[in-house]
Design an enzyme around this catalytic site. Structure first.
Site, PDB file in Angstrom:
ATOM      1  N   GLY A  67       0.823  -1.221   0.037  1.00 25.67           N
ATOM      2  CA  GLY A  67      -0.037  -0.043  -0.046  1.00 25.67           C
ATOM      3  C   GLY A  67       0.773   1.249   0.029  1.00 25.67           C
ATOM      4  CG  MET A 102       0.715   4.874   5.289  1.00 22.77           C
ATOM      5  SD  MET A 102       1.836   6.178   5.299  1.00 22.77           S
ATOM      6  CE  MET A 102       2.877   5.929   6.760  1.00 22.77           C
ATOM      7  N   GLY A 145      -0.487   1.389  12.916  1.00 28.02           N
ATOM      8  CA  GLY A 145      -0.732   2.684  12.345  1.00 28.02           C
ATOM      9  C   GLY A 145      -2.052   2.486  11.703  1.00 28.02           C
ATOM     10  CB  THR A 188      -7.236   4.557  11.305  1.00 27.34           C
ATOM     11  OG1 THR A 188      -7.458   4.754   9.927  1.00 27.34           O
ATOM     12  CG2 THR A 188      -5.966   5.496  11.709  1.00 27.34           C
ATOM     13  CG  HIS A 246      -7.557  12.062   5.593  1.00 26.93           C
ATOM     14  ND1 HIS A 246      -8.320  12.477   6.714  1.00 26.93           N
ATOM     15  CD2 HIS A 246      -6.347  11.704   5.938  1.00 26.93           C
ATOM     16  CE1 HIS A 246      -7.481  12.491   7.908  1.00 26.93           C
ATOM     17  NE2 HIS A 246      -6.443  12.085   7.114  1.00 26.93           N
ATOM     18  CE  LYS A 304      -8.596   8.716   7.155  1.00 25.62           C
ATOM     19  NZ  LYS A 304      -8.071   7.252   7.530  1.00 25.62           N
TER      20      LYS A 304
END
Ligand code: NAD
Length: 267
Positions: free
Chosen positions: A14, A16, A97, A99, A154, A158
């Site tokens: 992904g 990140m 990380g 969410t 964002h 997201k």
């Protein structure tokens, strides 16, 4: 030379994951030893960083071979990883990380923290963690006569809303006012919601384009308003923070940790 810290990335395919792999590749004190992601039809994939990726349910060897797993994936992936047998995790720390976690993921992390150190943060930027502290202080001074609205923006991909960071900012306000967030939280408004009750904390999620992450906390009073805000312009900011957290976490006692511990914000 000291041995490199062995890092495995969950969500390695992904956005990140790529940002993390790029930073690890530039730093000789870090080595990417494994990766976890969804398997494509009919086989494995090679991630940025050159490692072969595994599906979360097959990730035992990836976890065992690492000093720390950094997870930026999705709640179901995290839950599968965290629910692997405890002995797999002995000696491997976990930085989370991802969410949008629900009760199942929270329970799995809580159980895992009995055998290994686990640090979860909705946002790894130092600036946002300072903002959380400032917001809580502001909420202690600016009582329920100041209406609080939290606006976050964002990128269009997201999946969760409001963002984890927005919810943490809301928790900081609620904590500062000594009320439970769930009792005062309102997500968006439409139709005829009626006049605004004192003490409500409103959340508004804007989605679009490639915005990395922006958060604004408004304290709206009768003759004044205070705004506290943060904008991230590159996701390597979060990757850098997660790697800092990983270095800090490895070797600590099993248990739950957060960015406040790392940054010493409670002191
Ligand atoms: P992304 O969609 O680009 O990457 C997620 C990766 O996880 C993808 O490669 C996907 O294939 C993989 N994945 C998802 N479900 C899976 C499953 N069930 N099994 C295996 N792999 C799976 O998302 P991103 O922008 O990299 O963000 C990932 C998470 O990190 C999100 O929850 C996001 O909100 C969060 N995030 C947190 C911070 C922070 O500072 N804490 C910063 C940025 C993003």
């Amino acid at each position: 030379m000291a041995e490199a810290l062995r890092v495995a990335i969950s969500g390695a395919g992904g956005r990140m994951g790529h940002a993390l792999a790029a930073l690890i590749g530039e730093d000789p004190s870090l080595a990417m030893t494994g990766g976890v992601d969804r398997m494509p039809e009919g086989g494995a994939w090679i991630a940025a960083g050159g490692v072969v990726l595994r599906a979360p349910q097959d990730a035992a060897a990836v976890i065992r071979d690492a000093d720390v797993v950094i997870d930026f994936s999705a709640p179901d992936c995290l839950c599968t990883l965290a629910s692997l047998p405890r002995e797999v995790w002995t000696g491997t720390a976990l930085v989370v990380g991802t969410t949008g976690l629900g009760p199942d993921e929270e329970r799995a992390l809580e159980a895992l923290a009995e055998v290994t150190p686990v640090l979860r943060a909705a946002n790894f930027s130092v600036g946002v963690n300072l903002l959380l502290d400032l917001v809580e202080r502001a909420a202690r001074v600016l009582d329920g006569r100041y209406d609080v609205e939290i606006v976050e923006t964002h990128h269009r991909r997201k999946e969760d809303a409001p963002s984890g960071t927005a919810l943490e900012l809301g928790s900081a306000v609620a904590h500062g006012r000594a009320v439970p967030l769930d009792a005062v939280r309102l997500d968006g408004r439409s139709g005829r919601p009626g006049t605004r009750p004192a003490g409500e904390i409103g959340f508004h999620a804007v989605r679009g384009g490639d915005v990395v992450g922006e958060h604004r906390v408004l304290f709206l009073g009768e003759r004044e308003r205070i705004e506290l805000a943060h904008a991230a312009s590159d996701r390597s900011l979060f990757a850098e923070g997660a790697l800092r957290a990983a270095r800090w976490l490895v070797g600590r006692a099993p248990g739950r940790y957060g960015m406040r511990d790392l940054l010493g914000l409670d002191g």
